[in-house]
Design a protein around this motif. Structure first.
Motif, mmCIF file in Angstrom:
data_model
loop_
_atom_site.group_PDB
_atom_site.id
_atom_site.type_symbol
_atom_site.label_atom_id
_atom_site.label_comp_id
_atom_site.label_asym_id
_atom_site.label_seq_id
_atom_site.Cartn_x
_atom_site.Cartn_y
_atom_site.Cartn_z
ATOM 1 N N GLY A 20 0.811 -1.211 0.000
ATOM 2 C CA GLY A 20 0.000 0.000 0.000
ATOM 3 C C GLY A 20 0.840 1.254 0.000
ATOM 4 N N GLY A 21 2.164 1.098 0.210
ATOM 5 C CA GLY A 21 3.037 2.260 0.272
ATOM 6 C C GLY A 21 4.431 1.948 -0.220
ATOM 7 N N ILE A 22 5.197 3.012 -0.432
ATOM 8 C CA ILE A 22 6.589 2.893 -0.866
ATOM 9 C C ILE A 22 7.430 3.883 -0.086
ATOM 10 N N GLU A 23 8.681 3.515 0.175
ATOM 11 C CA GLU A 23 9.630 4.369 0.888
ATOM 12 C C GLU A 23 10.895 4.480 0.030
ATOM 13 N N PRO A 24 10.924 5.456 -0.879
ATOM 14 C CA PRO A 24 12.059 5.573 -1.797
ATOM 15 C C PRO A 24 13.251 6.276 -1.155
ATOM 16 N N TRP A 25 14.370 6.193 -1.831
ATOM 17 C CA TRP A 25 15.581 6.884 -1.396
ATOM 18 C C TRP A 25 15.702 8.206 -2.154
ATOM 19 N N ILE A 26 16.203 9.217 -1.440
ATOM 20 C CA ILE A 26 16.330 10.552 -2.031
ATOM 21 C C ILE A 26 17.195 10.516 -3.288
ATOM 22 N N GLY A 27 18.245 9.722 -3.290
ATOM 23 C CA GLY A 27 19.116 9.646 -4.465
ATOM 24 C C GLY A 27 18.370 9.199 -5.704
ATOM 25 N N ASP A 28 17.430 8.279 -5.544
ATOM 26 C CA ASP A 28 16.652 7.803 -6.688
ATOM 27 C C ASP A 28 15.644 8.857 -7.153
ATOM 28 N N ILE A 29 15.118 9.632 -6.209
ATOM 29 C CA ILE A 29 14.213 10.717 -6.584
ATOM 30 C C ILE A 29 14.989 11.793 -7.340
ATOM 31 N N GLU A 30 16.188 12.104 -6.866
ATOM 32 C CA GLU A 30 17.034 13.095 -7.552
ATOM 33 C C GLU A 30 17.378 12.632 -8.961
ATOM 34 N N ASP A 31 17.703 11.362 -9.107
ATOM 35 C CA ASP A 31 18.019 10.824 -10.430
ATOM 36 C C ASP A 31 16.819 10.937 -11.365
ATOM 37 N N TYR A 32 15.648 10.686 -10.850
ATOM 38 C CA TYR A 32 14.410 10.786 -11.635
ATOM 39 C C TYR A 32 14.244 12.208 -12.170
ATOM 40 N N VAL A 33 14.480 13.193 -11.295
ATOM 41 C CA VAL A 33 14.347 14.597 -11.701
ATOM 42 C C VAL A 33 15.430 14.977 -12.702
ATOM 43 N N LYS A 34 16.652 14.496 -12.497
ATOM 44 C CA LYS A 34 17.756 14.802 -13.410
ATOM 45 C C LYS A 34 17.505 14.257 -14.811
ATOM 46 N N ARG A 35 16.703 13.209 -14.898
ATOM 47 C CA ARG A 35 16.366 12.650 -16.208
ATOM 48 C C ARG A 35 15.221 13.404 -16.881
ATOM 49 N N GLY A 36 14.865 14.530 -16.289
ATOM 50 C CA GLY A 36 13.845 15.376 -16.897
ATOM 51 C C GLY A 36 12.415 14.972 -16.590
ATOM 52 N N LYS A 37 12.243 14.104 -15.603
ATOM 53 C CA LYS A 37 10.918 13.619 -15.247
ATOM 54 C C LYS A 37 10.240 14.570 -14.260
ATOM 55 N N SER A 38 8.916 14.509 -14.237
ATOM 56 C CA SER A 38 8.124 15.390 -13.379
ATOM 57 C C SER A 38 7.674 14.670 -12.118
ATOM 58 N N LEU A 39 7.953 15.272 -10.943
ATOM 59 C CA LEU A 39 7.496 14.678 -9.702
ATOM 60 C C LEU A 39 5.983 14.805 -9.543
ATOM 61 N N ALA A 40 5.397 15.803 -10.197
ATOM 62 C CA ALA A 40 3.931 15.904 -10.199
ATOM 63 C C ALA A 40 3.335 14.697 -10.912
ATOM 64 N N ASP A 41 3.972 14.284 -12.003
ATOM 65 C CA ASP A 41 3.511 13.088 -12.715
ATOM 66 C C ASP A 41 3.697 11.841 -11.851
ATOM 67 N N MET A 42 4.820 11.790 -11.119
ATOM 68 C CA MET A 42 5.063 10.642 -10.254
ATOM 69 C C MET A 42 4.042 10.594 -9.128
ATOM 70 N N GLN A 43 3.716 11.753 -8.575
ATOM 71 C CA GLN A 43 2.700 11.799 -7.525
ATOM 72 C C GLN A 43 1.364 11.268 -8.051
ATOM 73 N N LYS A 44 1.020 11.671 -9.244
ATOM 74 C CA LYS A 44 -0.229 11.203 -9.843
ATOM 75 C C LYS A 44 -0.186 9.705 -10.104
ATOM 76 N N ARG A 45 0.969 9.224 -10.570
ATOM 77 C CA ARG A 45 1.088 7.794 -10.844
ATOM 78 C C ARG A 45 0.913 6.976 -9.559
ATOM 79 N N CYS A 46 1.523 7.444 -8.485
ATOM 80 C CA CYS A 46 1.378 6.755 -7.203
ATOM 81 C C CYS A 46 -0.082 6.762 -6.755
ATOM 82 N N ALA A 47 -0.739 7.897 -6.933
ATOM 83 C CA ALA A 47 -2.152 7.996 -6.559
ATOM 84 C C ALA A 47 -2.994 7.038 -7.398
ATOM 85 N N ASP A 48 -2.699 6.960 -8.690
ATOM 86 C CA ASP A 48 -3.448 6.057 -9.577
ATOM 87 C C ASP A 48 -3.272 4.595 -9.156
ATOM 88 N N LEU A 49 -2.106 4.299 -8.590
ATOM 89 C CA LEU A 49 -1.811 2.927 -8.156
ATOM 90 C C LEU A 49 -2.229 2.680 -6.707
#
Length: 328
Positions: A80-109
Motif C-alpha cells: 500500500g506504500g513505498i519508501e524511496p531513497w532521495i538519491g533515486d528521486i534526484e536521479d528521476y528529476v535529473k532525467r527530466g521527469k516530473s514529480l507531479a507526474d510521479m505523484q499522480k502515478r502513485c495515486a493512480d496505483l
C-alpha cells in the motif's frame, strides 16, 4: 550540563514519550499487556489488522531500477506504500521527469509515499556543516513533498563516530529540523541507527524526540537497528502510536554475533531469530497504527527478480504479523 552516551541519564521517563512526541494528543495510550482487561480489549479490536505495508526500496536496491520501476513493482507486489531513497528521486528529476507526474502515478496505483530515506547531516556538531545539512534536508523534504510524501527519515548522519554526542544539543537540532519540516509539510522521523556511536539505542533516540519539545517529533525504529545497537525490544511498548508512524521491519540470523552483524545479513521477517511475535504485540500494546516498511539490504535478494523479492517480502511480513496474534 550536556548528556553524552557516557553520562547517560538512566531515568529519562520513556512513558512521557507518548505525550511529548504526539501530534497534540493528551493520552499516552500506554497499556499493561499483562492485564486481562487489556487482553480482552485488544481481542475485541485487534489494531494489528489495520497495519499497512510499505516497500523500502533498499530491498530491491541492488537491481538498480529507476524510481518509476520501483513504484510499479511495489504496486504490483501488493504493497500500500513505498519508501524511496532521495538519491533515486534526484536521479528521476535529473532525467527530466516530473514529480507531479510521479505523484499522480502513485495515486493512480493507490500507493502512498509513506516516507523517504535521506542522509542530511542535520545533527552535526560543526555549525557550518549543520547549516548546510539543514539546507540539504530542506531540499530533500521538498522532493518528498512534490512526490506526495509527508515523512522522511532523520538518522544521525554526520555524527556516527561521536560516542559523546550531547543529547540535549541533539534534541535542539532535531527541533530545528522539525521546524524546517513543518514549513514544507514533511515530518522528519529521528531514526535509531544501531551501528552508529550516536543514537544507536532506542532510549537515546526517544530522549532526543522528547527533549526536542516539538509537536511533530516522532521516531523511526527498525528491528535490525534496535538489535544491533543493543537495546531491548521491550522498550517499544512504552511508546505511543503517534510517536511511531513508520516501523522498519526485517529479521536477522543467529550468526554472526551482534558485534559482527551488518546490514547485509538482514533477512525476510520470519526467516531469522528476532522476537517478532513480541515486537508486534508490543507495538499493538503501544497503540501503533501506522506503516510497517520492509527494509532489507541482502545481496542474495539483489541477485533475484525484483518483483519476486517484493512479493516474497510482503507475504513473509504479513505471515509474521499474523503469527504474532494467532490463537490456539
Amino acid at each position: 550540563m550536556g548528556v553524552s552516551r557516557r553520562n547517560w541519564l538512566t531515568g529519562i521517563g520513556l512513558t512521557l514519550a507518548a505525550g511529548q512526541t504526539g501530534h497534540g494528543t493528551a493520552a499516552s495510550r500506554l497499556a499493561d499487556s499483562d492485564t486481562l482487561a487489556e487482553r480482552a480489549a485488544r481481542a475485541e479490536s485487534p489494531l494489528w489488522k489495520s497495519w499497512k505495508y510499505s516497500l523500502n526500496t533498499s530491498t530491491i536496491r541492488g537491481q538498480k531500477l529507476p524510481l518509476e520501476q520501483q513504484v510499479e513493482i511495489a504496486a504490483q507486489a501488493g504493497y500500500g506504500g513505498i519508501e524511496p531513497w532521495i538519491g533515486d528521486i534526484e536521479d528521476y528529476v535529473k532525467r527530466g521527469k516530473s514529480l507531479a507526474d510521479m505523484q499522480k502515478r502513485c495515486a493512480d496505483l493507490n500507493l502512498a509515499v509513506v516516507s523517504a530515506i535521506g542522509f542530511a547531516p542535520w545533527i552535526a556538531n560543526d555549525d557550518a556543516v549543520r547549516a548546510k545539512g539543514l539546507e540539504q534536508a530542506k531540499r530533500d523534504m521538498d522532493l518528498v513533498r512534490q512526490m506526495g510524501g509527508t515523512r522522511i527519515a532523520a538518522p544521525p548522519a554526520g555524527e556516527t563516530e561521536n560516542a559523546n554526542l550531547d543529547l540535549f544539543a541533539a534534541a535542539q537540532r532535531y527541533h530545528a529540523l522539525c521546524d524546517v519540516g513543518q514549513q514544507i509539510g514533511v515530518t522528519p522521523q529521528v531514526e535509531v541507527w544501531g551501528f552508529s556511536k550516536a543514537l544507536s539505542r532506542l532510549g537515546e533516540t526517544v530522549f532526543v524526540a522528547v527533549e526536542s519539545g516539538h509537536p511533530r517529533a516522532c521516531i523511526l525504529p527498525d528491528v535490525y537497528h534496535i538489535y544491533k545497537g543493543g537495546s531491548d525490544f521491550a522498550g517499544l511498548k512504552l511508546l505511543s502510536g503517534s510517536a511511531v508512524q513508520v516501523m522498519h521491519i526485517n529479521d536477522y540470523p543467529g550468526q554472526p554475533p551482534r558485534a559482527e552483524i551488518n546490514d547485509s545479513h538482514r533477512v525476510y521477517p520470519g526467516d531469522g531469530v528476532a522476537p517478532l511475535g513480541q515486537i508486534f504485540q508490543d507495538l499493538q500494546t503501544a497503540g501503533f497504527a501506522g506503516w510497517l516498511s520492509l527494509e532489507l539490504f541482502n545481496p542474495e535478494y539483489w541477485k533475484q527478480d525484483a518483483l519476486e523479492v517484493a512479493k516474497t517480502g510482503l507475504a513473509k511480513s504479513q505471515a509474521a504479523v499474523a503469527a504474532a496474534f494467532a490463537t490456539g
